[in-house]
Design a protein around this motif. Sequence first.
Motif, mmCIF file in Angstrom:
data_model
loop_
_atom_site.group_PDB
_atom_site.id
_atom_site.type_symbol
_atom_site.label_atom_id
_atom_site.label_comp_id
_atom_site.label_asym_id
_atom_site.label_seq_id
_atom_site.Cartn_x
_atom_site.Cartn_y
_atom_site.Cartn_z
ATOM 1 N N GLY A 1 0.816 -1.216 0.000
ATOM 2 C CA GLY A 1 0.000 0.000 0.000
ATOM 3 C C GLY A 1 0.845 1.259 0.000
ATOM 4 N N ASN A 2 1.924 1.270 0.795
ATOM 5 C CA ASN A 2 2.835 2.413 0.809
ATOM 6 C C ASN A 2 3.577 2.554 -0.509
ATOM 7 N N LEU A 3 3.891 1.434 -1.117
ATOM 8 C CA LEU A 3 4.572 1.450 -2.409
ATOM 9 C C LEU A 3 3.722 2.140 -3.472
ATOM 10 N N PHE A 4 2.391 1.967 -3.370
ATOM 11 C CA PHE A 4 1.466 2.558 -4.336
ATOM 12 C C PHE A 4 0.767 3.806 -3.808
ATOM 13 N N MET A 5 1.349 4.448 -2.802
ATOM 14 C CA MET A 5 0.851 5.730 -2.283
ATOM 15 C C MET A 5 -0.569 5.638 -1.729
ATOM 16 N N GLN A 6 -0.880 4.565 -1.042
ATOM 17 C CA GLN A 6 -2.221 4.392 -0.499
ATOM 18 C C GLN A 6 -2.274 4.588 1.020
ATOM 19 N N GLN A 7 -1.190 5.069 1.619
ATOM 20 C CA GLN A 7 -1.204 5.259 3.060
ATOM 21 C C GLN A 7 -2.184 6.363 3.468
ATOM 22 N N ASN A 8 -3.123 5.973 4.343
ATOM 23 C CA ASN A 8 -4.118 6.884 4.915
ATOM 24 C C ASN A 8 -5.064 7.491 3.883
ATOM 25 N N VAL A 9 -5.222 6.849 2.733
ATOM 26 C CA VAL A 9 -6.214 7.294 1.762
ATOM 27 C C VAL A 9 -7.604 6.925 2.310
ATOM 28 N N PRO A 10 -8.553 7.861 2.369
ATOM 29 C CA PRO A 10 -9.869 7.567 2.961
ATOM 30 C C PRO A 10 -10.772 6.755 2.033
ATOM 31 N N CYS A 11 -10.391 5.535 1.733
ATOM 32 C CA CYS A 11 -11.217 4.650 0.919
ATOM 33 C C CYS A 11 -10.868 3.207 1.271
ATOM 34 N N CYS A 12 -11.457 2.264 0.568
ATOM 35 C CA CYS A 12 -11.285 0.850 0.903
ATOM 36 C C CYS A 12 -9.863 0.351 0.690
#
Length: 366
Positions: free
Chosen positions: A121-132
């Motif tokens: 998730g961090n690799l794809f910039m998804q940290q703390n994104v407000p979604c599933c």
Amino acid sequence: MISLDPAKNDTSVTLNLLRAIAAQVVCIGHAWGVGGLGKTYVPADGVLLFFVLSGFLIAYTLDSKSESPSYGLVDFGIERFARIYTAYLPAILAIGLATLGLRWSDIEIVADPVDLKTYIGNLFMQQNVPCCLSVGTFGTAGQLTSVALEFHIYFFVGAIYFLLCGKNVLLCSLVAAPFSFMPLAYFSNIPGTDRALFVLWLMAFASYYVVKGVIGYRPNVLFWCLAFVVTLATWLIERTPGDDASLRQYPMLVLSFLSLVLVSQHVRIMPYRLAALITVAADYSYSLFLIHLTILRLIFSVWPGETVWRALCAIIVANAVAYVFALLFERHYHRVSDWIKAALGRPSREWRGGPPARASAGDGQS
């Protein structure tokens, strides 16, 4: 017309100076806090400055380059991707290896959870994104949420910009939607997304157009020098110790930045050698932001004792490693961008008004 040509004025070197200062403030602040010397909110100031620089320079980029009929969201996206990931990818890989290495060696280190899902998730910039698809921050990469936020802002704002320009309407709509979650979540101080950083970024973005309009009226330099002093002093007074940044403090920060840019647009007084030194410091600032916290935690995990000397040595090591890291990765982002464009048959880069000062935790950040 705003010029970032260092041969004509001091704006480029001024922006580089601010970028270098922001990175050092974040590094020093984390060394002080993580090193056990006391609680500090100084790193937050560095993040704010990164976001101001980013908003201003992205506006400059879009305004300058979009004059070309062939320039659109694809070219902008390639440039932003290369700017972020040329250093971010090796940094997150190195952070992952360092974190796991410490864990396998049974060395105690303060860090966020370490698991494969979080890492991907961090690799794809998804940290703390407000979604599933949201994940937490990985290991010692906790500060990189701001990089992820800027990454999402770039594509969201870029898509909206070119959508309003009538270029690639369908593509812009498809890109804007998935990248809207994180910027809009940071539009206000809602729980879990403090500091309304997207508001600050948009203010800085708008400041570019204010500067562009005011320059046409040949503004008085002494007036803007005074404006810079007053607005900066007001911001510093509002930025009380122990108080994290808040929405009401942003206007004075942006106004002081705007005033400084207007002053630098009309002076050329920076000595060449000093400007060159500032450029060197700025050129590895993004790398320093990416890896400094991991380096600090590594040093503090094997060097006991909460002393100023330990923190100072850790800061020096972090800067040295970041400089080498930038030589290996960050400084090659233009080549990566050109390579991707060539592979896709896109035209080479062109700049109006000279090369822009590079400002980022991406293009600007902590």
